[in-house]
Motif scaffolding. Structure first.
Motif, PDB file in Angstrom:
ATOM      1  N   SER A   1       0.861  -1.178   0.000  1.00 24.31           N
ATOM      2  CA  SER A   1       0.000   0.000   0.000  1.00 24.31           C
ATOM      3  C   SER A   1       0.899   1.230   0.000  1.00 24.31           C
ATOM      4  CB  SER A   1      -0.935   0.015   1.219  1.00 24.31           C
ATOM      5  OG  SER A   1      -0.181   0.091   2.414  1.00 24.31           O
ATOM      6  N   ALA A   2       0.307   2.394  -0.243  1.00 24.06           N
ATOM      7  CA  ALA A   2       1.099   3.618  -0.317  1.00 24.06           C
ATOM      8  C   ALA A   2       0.227   4.820  -0.018  1.00 24.06           C
ATOM      9  CB  ALA A   2       1.740   3.757  -1.702  1.00 24.06           C
ATOM     10  N   ALA A   3       0.886   5.945   0.275  1.00 21.32           N
ATOM     11  CA  ALA A   3       0.196   7.210   0.492  1.00 21.32           C
ATOM     12  C   ALA A   3       0.837   8.276  -0.382  1.00 21.32           C
ATOM     13  CB  ALA A   3       0.278   7.620   1.960  1.00 21.32           C
ATOM     14  N   VAL A   4       0.006   9.164  -0.924  1.00 22.02           N
ATOM     15  CA  VAL A   4       0.490  10.279  -1.738  1.00 22.02           C
ATOM     16  C   VAL A   4       0.047  11.571  -1.070  1.00 22.02           C
ATOM     17  CG1 VAL A   4       0.366  11.446  -3.977  1.00 22.02           C
ATOM     18  CG2 VAL A   4       0.426   8.945  -3.876  1.00 22.02           C
ATOM     19  N   LEU A   5       0.984  12.468  -0.835  1.00 18.66           N
ATOM     20  CA  LEU A   5       0.676  13.782  -0.277  1.00 18.66           C
ATOM     21  C   LEU A   5       0.618  14.780  -1.414  1.00 18.66           C
ATOM     22  CD1 LEU A   5       3.141  13.706   2.773  1.00 18.66           C
ATOM     23  CD2 LEU A   5       0.693  13.164   2.779  1.00 18.66           C
ATOM     24  N   GLY A   6      -0.573  15.345  -1.662  1.00 23.59           N
ATOM     25  CA  GLY A   6      -0.728  16.304  -2.745  1.00 23.59           C
ATOM     26  C   GLY A   6      -1.502  15.739  -3.917  1.00 23.59           C
ATOM     27  N   ALA A   7      -1.860  16.643  -4.861  1.00 24.32           N
ATOM     28  CA  ALA A   7      -2.722  16.212  -5.966  1.00 24.32           C
ATOM     29  C   ALA A   7      -2.424  16.937  -7.266  1.00 24.32           C
ATOM     30  CB  ALA A   7      -4.189  16.432  -5.583  1.00 24.32           C
ATOM     31  N   GLY A   8      -1.211  17.439  -7.427  1.00 24.58           N
ATOM     32  CA  GLY A   8      -0.871  18.158  -8.657  1.00 24.58           C
ATOM     33  C   GLY A   8      -0.393  17.232  -9.761  1.00 24.58           C
ATOM     34  N   ALA A   9       0.321  17.810 -10.732  1.00 27.18           N
ATOM     35  CA  ALA A   9       0.790  17.032 -11.879  1.00 27.18           C
ATOM     36  C   ALA A   9       1.752  15.926 -11.454  1.00 27.18           C
ATOM     37  CB  ALA A   9       1.463  17.960 -12.887  1.00 27.18           C
ATOM     38  N   THR A  10       2.608  16.223 -10.456  1.00 24.24           N
ATOM     39  CA  THR A  10       3.552  15.199 -10.008  1.00 24.24           C
ATOM     40  C   THR A  10       2.835  14.046  -9.331  1.00 24.24           C
ATOM     41  OG1 THR A  10       5.186  16.947  -9.672  1.00 24.24           O
ATOM     42  CG2 THR A  10       5.687  14.810  -8.715  1.00 24.24           C
ATOM     43  N   ALA A  11       1.708  14.350  -8.686  1.00 24.17           N
ATOM     44  CA  ALA A  11       0.934  13.295  -8.024  1.00 24.17           C
ATOM     45  C   ALA A  11       0.365  12.309  -9.041  1.00 24.17           C
ATOM     46  CB  ALA A  11      -0.192  13.902  -7.198  1.00 24.17           C
ATOM     47  N   SER A  12      -0.018  12.794 -10.215  1.00 28.02           N
ATOM     48  CA  SER A  12      -0.526  11.868 -11.229  1.00 28.02           C
ATOM     49  C   SER A  12       0.595  10.963 -11.741  1.00 28.02           C
ATOM     50  CB  SER A  12      -1.202  12.621 -12.385  1.00 28.02           C
ATOM     51  OG  SER A  12      -0.314  13.509 -13.018  1.00 28.02           O
ATOM     52  N   SER A  13       1.813  11.509 -11.864  1.00 26.63           N
ATOM     53  CA  SER A  13       2.960  10.670 -12.236  1.00 26.63           C
ATOM     54  C   SER A  13       3.240   9.643 -11.146  1.00 26.63           C
ATOM     55  CB  SER A  13       4.207  11.530 -12.469  1.00 26.63           C
ATOM     56  OG  SER A  13       4.074  12.315 -13.636  1.00 26.63           O
ATOM     57  N   ALA A  14       3.090  10.070  -9.879  1.00 26.04           N
ATOM     58  CA  ALA A  14       3.289   9.139  -8.765  1.00 26.04           C
ATOM     59  C   ALA A  14       2.281   7.999  -8.832  1.00 26.04           C
ATOM     60  CB  ALA A  14       3.171   9.881  -7.436  1.00 26.04           C
ATOM     61  N   LEU A  15       1.028   8.320  -9.153  1.00 29.96           N
ATOM     62  CA  LEU A  15       0.005   7.266  -9.276  1.00 29.96           C
ATOM     63  C   LEU A  15       0.350   6.307 -10.410  1.00 29.96           C
ATOM     64  CD1 LEU A  15      -3.512   8.880  -8.713  1.00 29.96           C
ATOM     65  CD2 LEU A  15      -2.139   7.526  -7.142  1.00 29.96           C
ATOM     66  N   ALA A  16       0.858   6.840 -11.524  1.00 31.38           N
ATOM     67  CA  ALA A  16       1.233   5.975 -12.642  1.00 31.38           C
ATOM     68  C   ALA A  16       2.369   5.039 -12.256  1.00 31.38           C
ATOM     69  CB  ALA A  16       1.627   6.822 -13.852  1.00 31.38           C
ATOM     70  N   ALA A  17       3.319   5.550 -11.462  1.00 28.28           N
ATOM     71  CA  ALA A  17       4.404   4.696 -10.972  1.00 28.28           C
ATOM     72  C   ALA A  17       3.857   3.640 -10.012  1.00 28.28           C
ATOM     73  CB  ALA A  17       5.469   5.542 -10.282  1.00 28.28           C
ATOM     74  N   LEU A  18       2.961   4.064  -9.117  1.00 25.49           N
ATOM     75  CA  LEU A  18       2.383   3.131  -8.142  1.00 25.49           C
ATOM     76  C   LEU A  18       1.537   2.063  -8.812  1.00 25.49           C
ATOM     77  CD1 LEU A  18       1.488   5.666  -5.320  1.00 25.49           C
ATOM     78  CD2 LEU A  18       3.189   3.831  -5.192  1.00 25.49           C
ATOM     79  N   ALA A  19       0.957   2.397  -9.969  1.00 23.83           N
ATOM     80  CA  ALA A  19       0.170   1.398 -10.705  1.00 23.83           C
ATOM     81  C   ALA A  19       1.031   0.190 -11.057  1.00 23.83           C
ATOM     82  CB  ALA A  19      -0.413   2.017 -11.977  1.00 23.83           C
ATOM     83  N   ARG A  20       2.339   0.399 -11.160  1.00 23.70           N
ATOM     84  CA  ARG A  20       3.254  -0.672 -11.562  1.00 23.70           C
ATOM     85  C   ARG A  20       3.908  -1.383 -10.376  1.00 23.70           C
ATOM     86  NH1 ARG A  20       6.440   2.257 -16.637  1.00 23.70           N
ATOM     87  NH2 ARG A  20       4.631   3.389 -17.446  1.00 23.70           N
ATOM     88  N   ILE A  21       3.938  -0.734  -9.197  1.00 22.89           N
ATOM     89  CA  ILE A  21       4.677  -1.344  -8.086  1.00 22.89           C
ATOM     90  C   ILE A  21       3.848  -1.584  -6.829  1.00 22.89           C
ATOM     91  CG2 ILE A  21       6.841  -0.311  -8.907  1.00 22.89           C
ATOM     92  CD1 ILE A  21       6.672   1.589  -6.454  1.00 22.89           C
ATOM     93  N   CYS A  22       2.637  -1.015  -6.758  1.00 19.77           N
ATOM     94  CA  CYS A  22       1.831  -1.145  -5.541  1.00 19.77           C
ATOM     95  C   CYS A  22       0.719  -2.175  -5.771  1.00 19.77           C
ATOM     96  CB  CYS A  22       1.227   0.199  -5.148  1.00 19.77           C
ATOM     97  SG  CYS A  22       0.319   0.148  -3.588  1.00 19.77           S
ATOM     98  N   THR A  23       0.675  -3.187  -4.908  1.00 17.10           N
ATOM     99  CA  THR A  23      -0.286  -4.283  -5.096  1.00 17.10           C
ATOM    100  C   THR A  23      -1.620  -4.034  -4.401  1.00 17.10           C
ATOM    101  OG1 THR A  23       0.622  -5.431  -3.172  1.00 17.10           O
ATOM    102  CG2 THR A  23       1.564  -5.970  -5.325  1.00 17.10           C
ATOM    103  N   GLY A  24      -1.683  -2.992  -3.564  1.00 17.94           N
ATOM    104  CA  GLY A  24      -2.904  -2.722  -2.807  1.00 17.94           C
ATOM    105  C   GLY A  24      -3.350  -1.272  -2.929  1.00 17.94           C
ATOM    106  N   PRO A  25      -4.069  -0.772  -1.924  1.00 16.96           N
ATOM    107  CA  PRO A  25      -4.653   0.567  -2.026  1.00 16.96           C
ATOM    108  C   PRO A  25      -3.645   1.699  -1.883  1.00 16.96           C
ATOM    109  CG  PRO A  25      -5.102  -0.376   0.133  1.00 16.96           C
ATOM    110  CD  PRO A  25      -4.471  -1.465  -0.686  1.00 16.96           C
ATOM    111  N   VAL A  26      -3.968   2.823  -2.506  1.00 19.11           N
ATOM    112  CA  VAL A  26      -3.192   4.058  -2.386  1.00 19.11           C
ATOM    113  C   VAL A  26      -4.129   5.129  -1.842  1.00 19.11           C
ATOM    114  CG1 VAL A  26      -1.937   5.861  -3.621  1.00 19.11           C
ATOM    115  CG2 VAL A  26      -1.699   3.466  -4.336  1.00 19.11           C
ATOM    116  N   THR A  27      -3.710   5.817  -0.786  1.00 14.99           N
ATOM    117  CA  THR A  27      -4.510   6.903  -0.224  1.00 14.99           C
ATOM    118  C   THR A  27      -3.849   8.235  -0.550  1.00 14.99           C
ATOM    119  OG1 THR A  27      -5.179   5.473   1.611  1.00 14.99           O
ATOM    120  CG2 THR A  27      -5.595   7.826   1.849  1.00 14.99           C
ATOM    121  N   ALA A  28      -4.617   9.140  -1.147  1.00 17.30           N
ATOM    122  CA  ALA A  28      -4.123  10.478  -1.469  1.00 17.30           C
ATOM    123  C   ALA A  28      -4.683  11.468  -0.457  1.00 17.30           C
ATOM    124  CB  ALA A  28      -4.545  10.868  -2.878  1.00 17.30           C
TER     125      ALA A  28
END
Length: 275
Positions: free
Chosen positions: A124-151
């Motif tokens: 699982s993972a957590a993301v702080l923020g919601a800008g353009a970099t956060a969307s890149s972070a979600l795309a990276a997490l789509a490949r390495i995170c097997t469970g939920p992500v909380t923003a």
């Protein structure tokens, strides 16, 4: 090797503090690409079409920073699947037949920076923020995170945007208000994507023996959160790690040569020390 002069540059606004020229020039020096040059140009959205139209055949590629990562999209002939998934291009390569091809090296750069620190997958993972970099972070997490992500975000509008990105990228996304952000610090991986100073108040809430923090800032460094994280024994990946890894991929795309990671990192660290 051909001695034909080849050009590349970083575009954005503001651009004066970009480390990209330092990193790319260090790569050229290490690779013996004496006929390559890399510059920076102050270019905003309005000036971008004209700038592109004025480039000659000596140009190999461009790096793009804010506010151009989305403005460039309609001006390209082709974009990669990764760039399309986050609607952002940070790399343009000019092909021999004159086509402009866009890619996003921020996403694989994030994955490579984490992998370098031994983080290949997380539950699982957590993301702080919601800008353009956060969307890149979600795309990276789509490949390495097997469970939920909380923003953790500041408004319902931002929360809705993150839920849309999650659905689009195939991430099991949840959202929470910024006032709950201290809870994020217990996640196996925390990615901080906010501007300088935003997470300073969270430094006091870092738990004992935290897991991994990826703070995308590199100046000022360390951030208060990163310093507190390190002091409590947690692993920290910084913005310079991301900057170097995404630039390594850019060098490879533009020159056809493998980017020299250590030489580029050394140059970036030296440049930050000298500021």
């Amino acid at each position: 090797m051909s001695s034909t002069n080849r050009r590349a540059a970083v575009l954005g606004s503001p651009i004066a503090h970009s480390l990209s020229p330092v990193l790319h020039r260090a790569a050229y020096a290490e690779l013996g690409l004496d006929h390559w040059s890399y510059d920076r140009f102050e270019v905003d959205e309005a000036a971008l079409p004209g700038f592109l139209a004025g480039l000659g055949s000596s140009w190999a590629g461009l790096s793009l920073t804010m506010p151009l990562k989305r403005a460039i999209l309609p001006l390209l002939d082709e974009i990669s699947e990764t760039a399309a998934s986050v609607e952002a291009v940070n790399t343009v390569v000019f092909t021999d037949d004159g086509r402009k091809v866009g890619d996003n090296t921020d996403v694989p750069g994030m994955i490579a920076a984490l992998r370098e620190r031994g983080v290949d997958t997380v539950e699982s993972a957590a993301v702080l923020g919601a800008g353009a970099t956060a969307s890149s972070a979600l795309a990276a997490l789509a490949r390495i995170c097997t469970g939920p992500v909380t923003a953790y975000v500041r408004s319902e509008g931002r929360a809705a945007e993150m839920r849309e990105w999650g659905a689009r990228l195939g991430v099991d996304i949840r959202t929470a208000g910024w006032e709950q952000a201290a809870q994020a610090l217990r996640a196996p991986l925390v990615i901080a994507t906010t501007p300088a100073g935003t997470t300073d108040a969270l430094a006091a809430a870092v738990p004992e023996q935290p897991a991994t923090l990826f703070d995308v800032l590199y100046e000022p460094w360390p951030t208060e959160l990163a310093a507190a994280w390190s002091a409590r024994g947690g692993a920290v990946v910084g913005g310079l790690d991301l900057l170097v890894h995404q630039a390594v991929l850019q060098v490879e795309q533009m020159t056809g040569r493998k980017g020299p990671l250590q030489a580029m990192r050394n140059a970036g660290e030296q440049a930050l020390e000298n500021r």
